[in-house]
Design a protein around this motif. Structure first.
Motif, PDB file in Angstrom:
ATOM      1  N   ILE A 143       2.515   9.307 -17.568  1.00 56.43           N
ATOM      2  CA  ILE A 143       2.025   8.578 -16.400  1.00 56.43           C
ATOM      3  C   ILE A 143       1.620   9.594 -15.334  1.00 56.43           C
ATOM      4  O   ILE A 143       2.233  10.648 -15.190  1.00 56.43           O
ATOM      5  CB  ILE A 143       3.085   7.601 -15.841  1.00 56.43           C
ATOM      6  N   MET A 144       0.564   9.254 -14.601  1.00 58.28           N
ATOM      7  CA  MET A 144       0.041  10.154 -13.584  1.00 58.28           C
ATOM      8  C   MET A 144      -0.198   9.390 -12.295  1.00 58.28           C
ATOM      9  O   MET A 144      -0.722   8.268 -12.302  1.00 58.28           O
ATOM     10  CB  MET A 144      -1.273  10.798 -14.049  1.00 58.28           C
ATOM     11  N   GLY A 145       0.223   9.989 -11.179  1.00 67.78           N
ATOM     12  CA  GLY A 145      -0.001   9.401  -9.867  1.00 67.78           C
ATOM     13  C   GLY A 145      -0.732  10.361  -8.956  1.00 67.78           C
ATOM     14  O   GLY A 145      -1.374  11.324  -9.398  1.00 67.78           O
ATOM     15  N   LEU A 146      -0.631  10.107  -7.666  1.00 65.69           N
ATOM     16  CA  LEU A 146      -1.290  10.967  -6.697  1.00 65.69           C
ATOM     17  C   LEU A 146      -0.527  12.247  -6.429  1.00 65.69           C
ATOM     18  O   LEU A 146      -1.119  13.233  -5.949  1.00 65.69           O
ATOM     19  CB  LEU A 146      -1.491  10.207  -5.372  1.00 65.69           C
ATOM     20  N   TRP A 147       0.754  12.266  -6.726  1.00 66.41           N
ATOM     21  CA  TRP A 147       1.586  13.395  -6.344  1.00 66.41           C
ATOM     22  C   TRP A 147       2.234  14.113  -7.524  1.00 66.41           C
ATOM     23  O   TRP A 147       2.633  15.267  -7.396  1.00 66.41           O
ATOM     24  CB  TRP A 147       2.688  12.933  -5.379  1.00 66.41           C
ATOM     25  N   GLU A 148       2.365  13.450  -8.654  1.00 65.13           N
ATOM     26  CA  GLU A 148       3.083  14.057  -9.775  1.00 65.13           C
ATOM     27  C   GLU A 148       2.648  13.417 -11.085  1.00 65.13           C
ATOM     28  O   GLU A 148       1.998  12.366 -11.104  1.00 65.13           O
ATOM     29  CB  GLU A 148       4.594  13.885  -9.597  1.00 65.13           C
ATOM     30  N   SER A 150       0.822  -1.207   0.000  1.00 67.71           N
ATOM     31  CA  SER A 150       0.000   0.000   0.000  1.00 67.71           C
ATOM     32  C   SER A 150       0.858   1.260   0.000  1.00 67.71           C
ATOM     33  O   SER A 150       0.547   2.237  -0.694  1.00 67.71           O
ATOM     34  CB  SER A 150      -0.926  -0.022   1.214  1.00 67.71           C
ATOM     35  N   CYS A 151       1.947   1.241   0.778  1.00 66.13           N
ATOM     36  CA  CYS A 151       2.856   2.401   0.792  1.00 66.13           C
ATOM     37  C   CYS A 151       3.509   2.604  -0.572  1.00 66.13           C
ATOM     38  O   CYS A 151       3.637   3.739  -1.044  1.00 66.13           O
ATOM     39  CB  CYS A 151       3.916   2.216   1.875  1.00 66.13           C
ATOM     40  N   VAL A 152       3.926   1.495  -1.197  1.00 63.79           N
ATOM     41  CA  VAL A 152       4.542   1.604  -2.519  1.00 63.79           C
ATOM     42  C   VAL A 152       3.540   2.113  -3.544  1.00 63.79           C
ATOM     43  O   VAL A 152       3.872   2.914  -4.426  1.00 63.79           O
ATOM     44  CB  VAL A 152       5.132   0.246  -2.935  1.00 63.79           C
ATOM     45  N   THR A 153       2.289   1.664  -3.430  1.00 64.69           N
ATOM     46  CA  THR A 153       1.252   2.129  -4.352  1.00 64.69           C
ATOM     47  C   THR A 153       1.046   3.632  -4.248  1.00 64.69           C
ATOM     48  O   THR A 153       0.851   4.315  -5.260  1.00 64.69           O
ATOM     49  CB  THR A 153      -0.072   1.397  -4.053  1.00 64.69           C
ATOM     50  N   THR A 154       1.075   4.146  -3.049  1.00 62.21           N
ATOM     51  CA  THR A 154       0.877   5.590  -2.862  1.00 62.21           C
ATOM     52  C   THR A 154       2.000   6.397  -3.494  1.00 62.21           C
ATOM     53  O   THR A 154       1.765   7.478  -4.051  1.00 62.21           O
ATOM     54  CB  THR A 154       0.780   5.912  -1.367  1.00 62.21           C
ATOM     55  N   ILE A 155       3.215   5.887  -3.429  1.00 63.32           N
ATOM     56  CA  ILE A 155       4.369   6.641  -3.942  1.00 63.32           C
ATOM     57  C   ILE A 155       4.473   6.539  -5.455  1.00 63.32           C
ATOM     58  O   ILE A 155       4.845   7.513  -6.131  1.00 63.32           O
ATOM     59  CB  ILE A 155       5.656   6.128  -3.271  1.00 63.32           C
ATOM     60  N   LEU A 156       4.143   5.393  -6.022  1.00 64.11           N
ATOM     61  CA  LEU A 156       4.316   5.196  -7.466  1.00 64.11           C
ATOM     62  C   LEU A 156       3.461   6.176  -8.272  1.00 64.11           C
ATOM     63  O   LEU A 156       2.314   6.446  -7.918  1.00 64.11           O
ATOM     64  CB  LEU A 156       3.937   3.765  -7.850  1.00 64.11           C
ATOM     65  N   PRO A 157       4.018   6.683  -9.371  1.00 63.95           N
ATOM     66  CA  PRO A 157       3.228   7.582 -10.228  1.00 63.95           C
ATOM     67  C   PRO A 157       2.425   6.849 -11.309  1.00 63.95           C
ATOM     68  O   PRO A 157       1.705   7.500 -12.072  1.00 63.95           O
ATOM     69  CB  PRO A 157       4.298   8.463 -10.870  1.00 63.95           C
ATOM     70  N   GLN A 158       2.520   5.527 -11.373  1.00 64.79           N
ATOM     71  CA  GLN A 158       1.856   4.783 -12.457  1.00 64.79           C
ATOM     72  C   GLN A 158       0.411   4.433 -12.118  1.00 64.79           C
ATOM     73  O   GLN A 158      -0.010   3.285 -12.212  1.00 64.79           O
ATOM     74  CB  GLN A 158       2.635   3.507 -12.783  1.00 64.79           C
ATOM     75  N   TRP A 159      -0.374   5.429 -11.704  1.00 60.62           N
ATOM     76  CA  TRP A 159      -1.792   5.172 -11.484  1.00 60.62           C
ATOM     77  C   TRP A 159      -2.545   5.203 -12.815  1.00 60.62           C
ATOM     78  O   TRP A 159      -3.481   4.451 -13.019  1.00 60.62           O
ATOM     79  CB  TRP A 159      -2.370   6.205 -10.513  1.00 60.62           C
TER      80      TRP A 159
END
Length: 228
Positions: free
Chosen positions: A47-52, A24-33
């Protein structure tokens, strides 16, 4: 050390919960959402994630963080909050379950209190699973809605699922299984081997017979049915 069924369930729940929390922590950091590929330039991938948001061009990635939280889509705003809450719930559940497990031996902690700690920890892990699966599934649903939106021209590129979504689903499943194992272990009774005196309280105490070659003697208990 012989592991009881309760101890094995606790160990399995802790390992699954730890694995799910890390994923779950890795999922939050990864930008590959979300991923987007351009037909005009196949060497460029967004690629777009939660932070960038990042642009990959010929194995060179250029990322830019989002400047404002309010400028994000609604699903990404809620996903940020829920994923951070999931980390807190998962970590707290791991700590409580660890103190309530059989691996943590402390004579001052009673068994009933440890059982409650394990039950509470399993409940928190199940809550962490829900707060992980909900944002991941919401982002996936929004991506599907945008992909099949007929109001958008076909020439416009569409966002698709990223690898982080699949990792987030796996994290939610691990957290759910870990929480269920911990709750199941809390529902099991205490497994103790009863002593002979506890097994039959009415039985007279046992004394070893005296050695014939020894001058010492032993006191024998008076029978219960003897009256004076």
């Amino acid at each position: 050390m012989a592991w009881s069924l309760r101890g094995k369930a606790q160990l399995g729940g802790l390992l699954l919960s730890l694995l799910g929390w890390v994923c779950s922590c890795v999922t939050t950091i990864l930008p590959q959402w979300k991923t987007l590929s351009l037909d005009l330039n196949e060497m460029e991938t967004w690629i777009m994630g939660l932070w960038e948001v990042c642009v990959n061009q010929e194995e060179v990635a250029v990322c830019k963080a989002f400047e404002s939280f309010l400028s994000l889509p609604q699903e990404l705003q809620v996903s940020r909050i829920l994923m951070v809450a999931s980390h807190g719930l998962g970590l707290l559940g791991l700590l409580l379950s660890g103190f309530g497990s059989e691996c943590f031996q402390l004579h001052r902690i009673r068994w009933v209190f440890k059982r409650r700690l394990c039950l509470l920890g399993g409940t928190l892990e199940a809550s962490a699973s829900a707060t992980t699966l909900l944002p991941v599934s919401w982002v996936a649903y929004a991506t599907i809605q945008d992909f099949w939106d007929n109001s958008i021209p076909e020439i416009v590129p569409r966002w698709e699922f990223g690898d982080a979504l699949y990792l987030g689903w796996a994290a939610g499943i691990f957290l759910a299984l870990g929480g269920l194992f911990l709750i199941f272990s809390a529902c099991l009774g205490k497994e103790d081997v009863p002593s002979l005196q506890m097994a039959d309280p009415t039985a007279p105490p046992f004394y070893a017979p005296a050695d014939e070659s020894s001058d010492s003697f032993y006191l024998t208990p008076r029978p219960r049915n003897l009256f004076i």
